[in-house]
Every structure is written in C-alpha cells, then in structure tokens.
Scaffold this active site. Structure first.
Site: not given
Lengths: 638, 396
Positions: A327-331
C-alpha cells in the site's frame, strides 16, 4: 592243505604292514590338511575373522549430543533442555514383547492405539536399536519402572533431555520448535542420519531451531560397548563424549518482543523491529502466538485441530511469511525512484482532483475530491494517490521494480527462515512469464501506490524502512547475536546506490507524515524532542471496489466481514533526527494504517526508547494513552 | 626268538606287564586329557565347576579302567569279542525302543545312575568283533567273495541303527572304522573299488531323493549338508554354529588371545563350547601354535599306537590296535574338520578334550585293549577259540 604257519604269518604281516603304512600315510595327509586349514583360518584370514569377531561382540552406539541453548539478547532462556524420564525397549533383549508391554502398562497406561503403533515401530526397528515407549514420565512412574526392571525384559529406563521453551507463546515463531526427525530428515542428514534416529533426538522444525539446526545439534559421541550374544552389555570399552551444540544468543529483546505481542492484543498481524545499522531484529512479533512446548509434549487432537484451523492462523509466522500489498508504505520507494531516475525532483508538482484518467480507466485517490496541488513532501505527508499515479506512470514498471529491489522489496531477506517469503515486485518479464500477458500501463499505476500484484512481508517492509533510515545502505536482518559467547560481527554495509539527498527529501516527508499538520499519522506522534518518530501509513485494500459501490458510497470497514476489511500498515523509524530503529506494523484486516497500525508503532517506539517508563509529555495531549504491558511472567495468555 | 618264546609261554607277572606297557603312549594320552582339563577350566570362565572337576574324575576312573583292561590277557578279549558286540547291539536296539531323546536324537540309555551312549560302545565293540572275525578266518579265504558278507553285515546293522537315532556322524565313523579293519585284514582291493562305487551311488541317491517322498535323510541333515557347503546361506540359523566357530577360531591368529581370554567363547557366541566346539576355544585362546601342538600330540598318539600295532605278533591284536587308532583318528579329524568348517556339524567330540563321559570311557577302553594287545603281543592263540563256533572256517 595248510600253508606252513610261519609263511602264513609272514604273508599276513606283510599285507598288514603295507596296508597299515598306506593307512598311516593317508591319515598323515589328512592331518596335514587339517594343519593347512588351521593356517588358512588363523593366519591367512586371521585378520578378517578377528575383525568380524570384534564386530559381533562390540556394539558401537551413538551418544546423543546435548542441544545448544537459545537465549534472548539479555540472556533470558528461550529454549533449554529439561530432564526427560523415558522408557525404551530393546527388542533383542525382550523375550516376549507383548508380555513386556502388558507388564509396563500396569505402571504406565498404554492406550490400545498407542500400543498398536508401538508394536509396529518395534517391528520396524532393528532388534538392537531402542524404541521409545514412553517419555516425559513423572518421577514416580520412572522410579516404579526402575524398581520393576527385572520383570520387564528388554525395557531400559533412560534419562534424557527434552526441549523446553520457557517464554512459550511469546517467542514461538522465532525460536520455533523441535520434533522427532522424519524419514526425510534422516535421509537428508546424510552421515548424521543415524544420530537423528536416537531415542529422544529431536530436530528443529521451525524458526531458529530449524535455521541453526546443524549448530544447535552438536556432534554425537560414541560408546563402544562389549556385549554378549544376547546383547547384554558386559562393559564399556571406550566412551567419546559428543560435543554440545552451540549456545545461541538471539538479537531479540525479550521485553520488547513481549510488549509487541501484547500490544497487538487480539489482532492478527505482525510487528518487526530492526536495528537499521547492524540488522539486529529486536522484535519479530506475529500474532496470535502459539506455545511451541505443545509440539514437544504432543498436542491433544482437539487442541491441534483448533490451532491448525484457527482463522487467524497462529502457526503462521506472519512477520516473515505473511504477504500483504504494501500500500502507501511503498510510496517512499516510488518517490526515490522518480528522483533517482531524474524524472521528478522534490519540487515536481501534480494537481490532485481526486482521480486520474488513463485510457478509459479512472484511478481514484483515497480522498474524494482530491488534495489540490501536491509536491513530493505534501504528497508523501498526505499520502496523495494521484501524485504517485502520475510519477509511477512516468517511471514505468521495470525501472520502478529495479529501484524497489534495492530496498529489498521482492527480494528474499537473509534471515534463513524456511518459511520466509520473497513477496512479489512485478515487472513486465514476470507478467509475461507467469501470466503470459502483456503488462498494462494501468497496472503500473496500481504498483505506484503499492497495490495490484505487489506483495511484501512485514520483515521486508522493516528492511525497506531501515534502508531509507540509514541513508541507503544494504542492511540485512539477523537473529543470532552471539554463538557460544562469541559476538557475531555485523555485516559491513554497502550503499545501494541511491543519492543521499533524495533519501533526505523522502525522510523529511516521512517526518511530516507523523509530525506535521496534515500528516496522516499526526495523532500517533511522539512529542519529545530527540525521540520523534518518522513514518508512513498504509492501507492495503483486500477487495476490489466496484464502480457501483463508488457511486453509492464506499463501504466502511466496520460494515464488512473481518476477512474483507483492509490491512492496516505502518512503517517508521526513530529517533527522527538520528535514526536507530526501524519498525513495521501490519494489522490484518485492521482497517486504516493511521488509525490502527500507527498507534501500535508509536507504542513500540516508546517502549524501545523508554524501556522502563514513558516520561510525561512524550505524547501530545488528547492522544490515545500509551499501552502498558501486563507483567504475567510470560507463559499463559500469550 | 627264544626269549620271545619264553615270554609267550611263561605268563609274565603283573609288575612285568606294567613295565612292558608302552609308557610314552600312556603319557601322550594323559597329556591330551590334561589339555582337556585346561580347556574345561577355561570355558567355565576359570572355574573347576561345572566341567573340569568332573572331567578329571572321569579321566581318573577311566584311566584306571584302561590299565585294568591292559593287564587282562588279550585272549580273554578275543574270546568275549562277539559277546561284547552282541551286548552293544542289544543296547543300540534298546535305545531305539526306550532311549532318551537328547539334542534332537535318541542317543542315551539310562541304566540306574549310568547314562550310556551305546553308539559309542559300538565303535570299540565293532573293532573287536571284526578283529576276531578276521583273526579266526582262514587267510586263504580272506580273498573269497563270500567272506566279506558277514563283516559287512556286522558293520551295516549297527550303522543303520545309529543312522536311525539319527546320528549320521557316528554312523560314518562306525562304517569307516569297520572298513579300515577289513582293509588291514587283507580283503581284496576289488572289494574296496566296488564299495567306493557303491558309496558314490548312495551319495547320488541321497541327493536325488531330497524333497521326494522317499527322502533318505531328514530335512535337518540335508540342511546341515547344504549349510556346510555354503555356511553363508543362513548365518543366523543353521550356519550360525559354523560361522561363529570360524570367526572365533580364525580370530585366534598366531598365538591366540591368551588362556582364559577368548572373548567369543566367553561371551556365549559359541555353541556347545565345552563339548563339540572345544577346539574352537583352544584355537581362539592359543592360536595356530596351540592348535598345531594339539594336532601333533594327536598324531603322536596315532604314531605310537601304530608302531605298537606293527610289533604285535597276532592278527587279532594288530587289528584291534589299528582299529582303535583309526577310531581315535576319525574322532579328532572329523571334529577338527567340523569346527573349522570342512565337514558338516555332525556331533563328534574331540577325543579326551571334549566334555563327555561315555566317549572318554570308550576311548580309554579302546586304548586299554591296544595296550593289552601290546603287552600280550606274543601270546599263542588256541587253535579254536571258545566262541569260534559262530563261523565254521577255522584257522589252521
């Protein structure tokens, strides 16, 4: 007419003498033959027979080595050997196995099914090898068997060791457990195979017990016992004690581990805490836990079925083998890739109106109506999906994957756990190989927000965070800190080839996520200077949101069944200005990363930095109170 | 010649007879027995009991018996030869009817406290009876075809009874002893050629009959032969004895493990170690040196026995002496061959060394007869001996 007496006698005697001589010659020849046979057996083949004699009277028997202990970072025992009173049977010494079992059953209950299994095993095992009839006996039972030994032909009471895990459920996934070696284990062990077949010998099946099996096992000793034809030992000719297995000190901080396990409560998920420089895993919590002692002592069928079939899968080590879309932790990685490739610097800005069009498809931001004008910092802080759709589209999947792998996404961490997973960082080649389909540009957009095909384990997220926090070095996780009291040197770190300035920009964004107004995890900030936490929230969608649902309004997590709710994720490092620890939290179907996962990370970071007591003012007014660990001495309830 | 004649006519006194005894032979016999005591002491793990002490007592008694037999005039033994044979035959039949089964065979008969093995007695009885037969026979007729029939019958009947016990080893021993007497007595060589052909045919028949309903041997006897030919066939079962024996024997090497130190025998790997397999224990403890020494002592006994026989002036004495020697040879040769894996396990003891009452008694009785023949080597036999009526052809 009779012959003259003398000549008759003469004739008699000459015939007799001749024939007697022939006879004696024949006997002499035969005696010489016997002598030759003696020479052949005793001199020519003497060494051969001497060796065979040696073999038939001297039984070499292996002595089981003592398994190495496992302790936590502070020396608290995690896996030890406790006394095991057991009873074994040597078939060759038992006149009548059935009767011996009958007699033994008067002391130790042997249910019919167990008896049947034992008889089969006894039949399979070679006559001079022992078969364990009963283990972990109470001292009273053991003493009674001893007292009745003369009546129990073939039975030998033995004192062995059994593995015990004092911290039980708190460290089950890390330490793992041991069990009797299977046929396959024995075959795989090669020369060590016979050792594994010794009674009471156990082999690591999971966790550190498995990873470090060869070191923990030690080397078997040898005892040469002279036995008579009935197999009765006469005396021990030689005894070479084995070498005890290595004692291991883990990197696990037991207090922190317990705290993390307790903090997760009834949630299903994982917490990984890692030192960003030496890779020491301080906590590797996977909930719910299980008690590894059950594997040593044997589960009841009911308990086993309950454990095996539980919805939250307690036997599964989610920290290393649970795979979730990041999810957004990959951004952060997407932003770093953009900067690294010179596609979008920190100043690059995108206007978010709530969605982005690609072909006929519309990709939505999590915030209906959009964030407005976004740059890298704000995009990270507010986790704007549209910003990342935009830059991911420009990067392209293959170049994104290449950078992601530098941060350990889609790469198997070097932790050695057999169940550790490498997750999935998709690229065009992968899709062609696996699905035999071309890559759709829209899938790159999904990857840009850590969704779509992407999968990673909590451990990988911790590694990713650590590599950001340490400024771009290839730290790897490790679990063993000392071997037999000798410190294991940390790997020397090498840069992963990402510009320090780009990383600093991302780190500022992560600081903003937790500590600046508008950040998605502001409520979970640590307010004490020098102890702040930087991080990133993530909410991984498990189901597909249909067009129809978007028009009627997206269902709230509370309205969904548990297993369709979003996964809540949070990755963080602390202290923000001089980082030391990275943490990743995944709560399966927990809902939002900011509301569920971030507070857990905050509590763990506080526990790390203030092990005994959290000082007043560490959290801002109005924030959720800090969780306080129960002091239950470890065993039950975990 | 005059002095010899005087010896023959004037009966010598008892001390004279004792002096005349072949003492080197007696000493050698005692030496063998002494080796036996030592081995019995060893297999009992350095104890006189249960075997060594009893063996010594038996030897002492039998030794005295031997001297008594030696002092009795050879003509008495000549006279009672057929009676002795008849009694032994009767006992063999009795064993068949009322014998005790031991070790899977009917071998013993119990008379009060005595436990008798008639087949052992028969070995000597047959020798004496055949010697008498050929002594009484007119030498002219010795080559007559029909004259071989009675001795063949005398051999065949007890041999058949012993086979039926079943004790193949003793039967072979009896038959070979008897045939050797016939050979020495001067029976035509053609007879032996025919006999060899017959035996060959019999052996063929024995093997051909295996598994048929007219099988000539018991299954265990076939097994013994098969396992003898290839002991590895059944190392845990039938071949076990031979294999273990060879292992223990071979492990002795040149000088052995040392007295009282044979581990194989000590640890019960050897079967029958105090009786039939005593030689294995000797081989293990004393090695090749010990074995060859014992073999030499045995051959020494044989040599002295034969030299004695050659000096005896009457056929009866010569045949008895040679028969005893042949029996003695057959005993130790078959036993040694058996424990070294050269012959099937047939249950023949090592003479004077193996533990066992009857065989010791019989062997010393035999040597008593040999010595009697030697001491009375020049006596003149009456023209017609008291029991010669059983066969009409007379000497002279």
């Amino acid at each position: 007419m009779p012959l003259p007496p003398k000549s008759r006698t003469e004739h008699d005697r000459s015939v007799f003498s001749r024939r007697a001589l022939v006879l004696f010659g024949a006997q002499g020849a035969l005696a010489a033959g016997l002598g030759a046979r003696m020479y052949h057996l005793q001199i020519v083949e003497g060494a051969h027979y001497a060796a065979r004699a040696e073999r038939s009277r001297i039984r070499p028997s292996l002595l089981a080595p003592v398994r190495g202990h496992i302790v936590s970072r502070d020396g608290t025992p995690l896996a030890v050997n406790s006394h095991n009173y057991r009873v074994v049977l040597y078939r060759e010494d038992a006149d009548d196995v059935e009767r011996t079992l009958d007699r033994l059953a008067e002391i130790i209950p042997i249910p019919p099914l167990r008896r049947k299994a034992l008889l089969e095993e006894i039949g399979r095992t070679r006559a001079f090898l022992p078969v364990v009839l009963a283990e972990n006996l109470k001292w009273e039972q053991f003493a009674e068997v001893n007292a009745n030994a003369p009546a129990l032909a073939g039975i030998a009471p033995e004192l062995g060791f059994t593995r015990h895990y004092p911290e039980a459920g708190y460290t089950g996934h890390i330490v793992g457990y041991v069990a009797a070696a299977s046929e396959r284990d024995v075959a795989r062990a090669g020369d060590d195979g016979p050792v594994l077949k010794l009674p009471g010998m156990r082999i690591g099946k999971m966790g550190v017990e498995r990873v470090e099996e060869p070191a923990l096992r030690g080397k078997a000793g040898l005892s040469r016992i002279e036995k008579d034809v009935h197999g009765r030992p006469i005396r021990e000719l030689e005894r070479r004690e084995g070498t005890k297995g290595d004692d291991l000190r883990l990197t696990i901080d037991l207090d922190l581990q317990k705290y993390a396990m307790q903090r997760m409560g009834d949630e299903s998920g994982a917490v990984v805490v890692m030192d960003i420089y030496d890779g020491d895993i301080l906590a590797l919590a996977s909930t719910p836990g299980f008690d590894p002692n059950g594997f040593v002592l044997g589960w009841s069928t009911k308990d086993w079925v309950a454990l095996r079939d539980a919805e939250k899968r307690p036997l599964h080590n989610k920290a290393v083998s649970g795979l979730y879309p990041p999810g957004s932790t990959f951004k952060m990685v997407v932003a770093l890739a953009a900067m690294h490739l010179g596609i979008a610097g920190p100043g690059h800005s995108v206007f978010c109106n709530g969605h982005i069009e690609l072909g006929s498809h519309r990709f939505h931001c999590w915030k209906r109506g959009g964030h407005g004008m976004m740059d890298l910092h704000e995009g990270l802080k507010q986790s704007c999906d549209v910003y990342y759709y935009d830059i991911a589209k420009r990067i392209g999947i293959d170049r994104l994957a290449e950078v992601a792998r530098k941060f350990g996404i889609g790469v198997l961490p070097e932790i050695g756990f057999i169940d550790a997973k490498e997750g999935l960082m998709p690229d065009k080649a992968w899709k062609r190989a696996r699905r035999d389909e071309p890559w759709h540009p829209g899938e790159t957009l999904h990857a840009g927000i850590g969704q779509g095909y992407m999968l990673s384990s909590p451990l990988q997220l911790a590694v990713m965070t650590a590599r950001i926090a340490n400024g771009g070095y290839d730290v790897q996780p490790r679990l063993v800190r000392e071997r037999n009291g000798e410190r294991i040197k940390a790997r020397s770190l090498r840069g992963i080839g990402i510009d320090r300035a780009h990383i600093e920009a991302v780190k500022r964004g992560m600081y903003g996520v937790v500590n600046e107004r508008g950040g998605t995890a502001l409520r979970s900030r640590i307010a004490m200077a020098g102890h702040e936490m930087s991080g990133k929230t993530g909410t991984a969608q498990v189901r597909r949101i249909t067009m129809a649902e978007r028009t009627t309004g997206v269902l709230k997590n509370d309205e969904l069944p548990w297993n369709q709710r979003d996964h809540a994720l949070f990755v963080a490092y602390a202290p923000a200005d001089d980082p030391r620890y990275a943490v990743s939290v995944v709560v399966e179907h927990g809902g939002g990363g900011s509301s569920v996962a971030a507070p857990i990370a905050r509590d763990v970071m506080l526990k790390l930095q203030f092990p005994t007591e959290v000082p007043d003012g560490a959290i801002p007014n109005g924030a959720a109170p800090v969780f306080v660990a129960r002091d239950d001495d470890g065993s039950e309830d975990a | 010649m005059a002095s010899l004649h005087a010896h023959a006519t004037a009966a010598p006194t008892l001390p004279q007879k004792l002096l005349r005894l072949n003492w080197p032979l007696v000493v050698l016999i005692t030496l063998v027995a002494a080796i036996g005591f030592a081995m019995q002491y060893s297999v009992a793990e350095g104890n006189l009991d249960p075997w060594a002490r009893r063996q010594m007592i038996r030897f002492a008694v039998s030794f005295c018996g031997m001297l008594v037999v030696a002092m009795i005039d050879i003509r008495f033994w000549h006279g009672s030869a057929y009676l002795f044979y008849g009694v032994s035959l009767a006992l063999l039949v009795a064993v068949e009817v009322a014998g005790t089964v031991g070790m899977g065979a009917q071998r013993w008969i119990e008379i009060g406290p005595l436990r008798l093995q008639p087949s052992e007695l028969m070995k000597i009885a047959l020798v004496v009876a055949l010697a008498r037969y050929f002594h009484d026979l007119n030498p002219r007729n010795v080559r007559h075809v029909l004259t071989v029939l009675p001795p063949l019958l005398m051999i065949a009947v007890p041999a058949a009874l012993v086979v039926k016990q079943p004790d193949l080893g003793t039967a072979v021993l009896l038959a070979s002893g008897g045939i050797v007497i016939m050979f020495l007595a001067g029976v035509s060589l053609w007879f032996f050629a025919a006999l060899a052909a017959g035996m060959g045919g019999l052996v063929y028949a024995v093997f051909a009959s295996r598994g048929q309903d007219w099988a000539l041997l018991k299954p265990y006897q076939y097994n013994r032969i098969a396992v003898f030919l290839n002991p590895e066939l059944d190392p845990r079962g039938a071949g076990y004895h031979i294999t273990q024996s060879k292992i223990a024997f071979g492990s002795g090497g040149m000088t052995g493990e040392g007295y009282l130190k044979g581990p194989q025998s000590r640890l019960d790997f050897l079967p029958e170690k105090h009786t039939d397999f005593i030689f294995t224990v000797l081989g293990e403890e004393f090695g090749l040196v010990g074995c060859v020494f014992l073999l030499c002592v045995y051959v020494g006994v044989l040599l002295f026995g034969m030299l004695t026989a050659l000096r005896i002036r009457h056929l009866f004495g010569r045949l008895v002496a040679m028969g005893v020697c042949m029996t003695f040879f057959a005993y130790f040769a078959i036993n040694m061959a058996m424990v070294m894996g050269l012959a099937p396990v047939v249950g023949v003891p090592l003479p004077l060394v193996s533990y066992g009452g009857t065989s010791m008694l019989v062997i010393l009785f035999g040597f008593g007869l040999l010595l009697s023949a030697q001491v009375h080597g020049a006596v003149a036999f009456p023209r017609l001996s008291p029991f010669a009526l059983l066969w009409p052809i007379r000497r002279g």
